[in-house]
Design an enzyme around this catalytic site. Structure first.
Site, PDB file in Angstrom:
ATOM      1  N   ASP A 254     -17.570  29.436  38.933  1.00 45.73           N
ATOM      2  CA  ASP A 254     -16.257  30.024  38.715  1.00 45.73           C
ATOM      3  C   ASP A 254     -16.277  31.435  39.301  1.00 45.73           C
ATOM      4  OD1 ASP A 254     -17.632  31.596  36.981  1.00 45.73           O
ATOM      5  OD2 ASP A 254     -16.779  30.752  35.166  1.00 45.73           O
TER       6      ASP A 254
ATOM      7  N   ASP B  68     -14.301  20.990  32.840  1.00 42.40           N
ATOM      8  CA  ASP B  68     -15.534  21.619  32.343  1.00 42.40           C
ATOM      9  C   ASP B  68     -15.229  22.293  31.019  1.00 42.40           C
ATOM     10  OD1 ASP B  68     -15.596  24.926  32.570  1.00 42.40           O
ATOM     11  OD2 ASP B  68     -14.010  23.955  33.704  1.00 42.40           O
TER      12      ASP B  68
ATOM     13  N   CYS C 143     -23.693   4.113  20.516  1.00 40.29           N
ATOM     14  CA  CYS C 143     -24.060   5.042  21.596  1.00 40.29           C
ATOM     15  C   CYS C 143     -25.472   4.712  22.070  1.00 40.29           C
ATOM     16  CB  CYS C 143     -24.004   6.486  21.107  1.00 40.29           C
ATOM     17  SG  CYS C 143     -24.502   7.683  22.377  1.00 40.29           S
TER      18      CYS C 143
ATOM     19  N   CYS D 259     -27.298   6.720  24.093  1.00 42.06           N
ATOM     20  CA  CYS D 259     -27.997   7.895  24.625  1.00 42.06           C
ATOM     21  C   CYS D 259     -29.402   7.980  24.034  1.00 42.06           C
ATOM     22  CB  CYS D 259     -27.211   9.179  24.353  1.00 42.06           C
ATOM     23  SG  CYS D 259     -27.429   9.916  22.713  1.00 42.06           S
TER      24      CYS D 259
ATOM     25  N   CYS E 211     -29.467   8.831  20.225  1.00 44.34           N
ATOM     26  CA  CYS E 211     -29.032   7.765  19.309  1.00 44.34           C
ATOM     27  C   CYS E 211     -30.001   6.580  19.312  1.00 44.34           C
ATOM     28  CB  CYS E 211     -27.613   7.321  19.662  1.00 44.34           C
ATOM     29  SG  CYS E 211     -26.388   8.596  19.257  1.00 44.34           S
TER      30      CYS E 211
ATOM     31  N   HIS F  73     -26.620  14.720  22.937  1.00 46.72           N
ATOM     32  CA  HIS F  73     -25.677  13.648  22.573  1.00 46.72           C
ATOM     33  C   HIS F  73     -24.240  14.020  22.942  1.00 46.72           C
ATOM     34  CE1 HIS F  73     -23.392  10.639  20.402  1.00 46.72           C
ATOM     35  NE2 HIS F  73     -22.683  11.653  19.942  1.00 46.72           N
TER      36      HIS F  73
END
Length: 388
Positions: A95, A271, A309, A311, A314, A340
């Site tokens: 940015d 974002d 989930c 991931c 998890c 997560h």
């Protein structure tokens, strides 16, 4: 025919206004719509680049203001740029530093030449102009460079916004002229205009005169305190007017429901620091809304953070264990929660891409919204305990 830009967009599919496609950059391709984790100080707080890659991150953000103050953009350039400095091989967007500088309030003074401000670190005096911002970003070597714009406060009046938009346009011209690496770094314009459709039109039409220099367009000045319905109305109005053959970026949005609304309006990139910030403090995104895992009520809960989930967190850890980590103030607690949460938003965008391709995005969005609204009424959010 205008010159070939270093960052390009290819449209794949549309479902209503929602669209899926591919952004090509010098450091690789990005499937859109995409969520971009924020690495303010050349790190996504608590995550290694390897973990980010494993969870499916395709592009991350770096922050011009923070990296200019510490360690200094010239030092980063000596390391060979931000990619080498932080060991991230995929695309990076920086940015312009505008939002941070304008957020300093009494510590800053806006002039036509740029912004005079005091560092939030040590009070030292600094000056960032459009030229300086682009020069810093050229040193950082990001794939996508943002214009230095004036960031008006949320809910600003038309009287405030009109001169502000005109200054942003003048600054945009100066950014284009100052950009020393136009063949290696794509420059994105930022459309301002607050919550007013006519001012959004004004900003876009002024910036469009420089379109040949822009690799993409961002919508700025939303998610800064205005009512949600105003944000959704402006998105619904302005996004479809942005060039269809270039990426469209909504700055600073990372709340799941807002993200889906943005995708529905045709946004490609988003974002936000939210997933890592709330994760560090023990708040978790789940398909049934937010869950505060550090609460004592989860101390005996043997379930993963989120139902279904897949991931890393998890698959391997329970709520009771993660709650214990927070209670013991162990670093790992915040790391697991951050992992997560980032995965959750990356997966939300991946699922959105699939739904758009299969022409069922509205159904997907409605189903997600229905589940997410359940919150504490959901059995998944209610804690469970061992039998006495």
């Amino acid at each position: 025919m205008s010159k070939k830009l270093p960052v390009t967009y290819e449209l794949y599919d549309k479902d209503g206004k929602a669209r899926t496609g591919k952004i090509t950059t010098p450091h690789g391709e990005i499937e859109t719509p995409v969520f971009m984790p924020v690495g303010t100080q050349a790190t996504v707080k608590g995550m290694t680049p390897e973990e980010l890659e494993e969870m499916g991150a395709e592009i991350i953000l770096g922050n011009t203001y923070h990296l200019y103050l510490r360690p200094g953009d010239e030092l980063v350039a000596k390391f060979g740029g931000l990619h080498k400095f932080m060991n991230w091989k995929k695309p990076i967007l920086t940015d312009s530093g505008g939002f941070q500088v304008f957020s300093l309030g009494d510590l800053r003074n806006i002039k036509e030449e740029g912004v005079y401000f005091r560092s939030h670190l040590d009070g030292s005096k600094h000056f960032i102009s459009p030229e300086k911002s682009i020069n810093i970003q050229n040193n950082l070597g990001s794939d996508i460079v943002m214009l230095f714009d004036e960031c008006p406060p949320g809910m600003s009046s038309k009287e405030y916004l009109i001169p502000s938009i005109e200054r942003t346009t003048r600054w945009a011209k100066r950014c284009v002229e100052a950009h020393k690496r136009p063949d290696e770094q794509g420059l994105f314009a930022i459309v301002q205009g607050g919550i007013y459709e006519d001012l959004r039109d004004k900003s876009l039409s002024e910036l469009s005169e420089m379109d040949e220099y822009f690799s993409g367009y961002a919508v700025g000045g939303l998610a800064v305190g205005e009512p949600r319905e105003d944000m959704y109305r402006v998105l619904d109005y302005i996004v479809e007017k942005l060039p269809e053959d270039k990426p469209r970026y909504l700055m600073g949005v990372g709340e799941p429901l807002d993200m889906l609304e943005a995708v529905a309006s045709g946004i490609d990139m988003m974002d936000c620091v939210q997933p890592s910030r709330i994760g560090r403090h023990g708040t978790i995104f789940t398909k049934y809304g937010r869950l505060v895992v550090k609460n004592a009520s989860y101390s005996e809960d043997t379930r993963p953070l989120d139902e279904g989930c897949d991931c890393y967190v998890c698959r391997n850890y329970t709520r009771g264990y993660i709650r214990h980590l927070f209670k013991a103030q162990e670093i790992l607690g915040g790391r697991l929660a951050t992992y997560h949460n980032l995965y959750f938003l990356l997966k939300l965008m991946k699922d959105s891409r699939t739904a758009i391709k299969e022409k069922r995005f509205n159904e997907f969005k409605a189903e997600f919204e229905k589940n997410y609204a359940m919150g504490k009424n959901s059995d998944w959010i209610k804690p469970i305990k061992f039998d006495k």
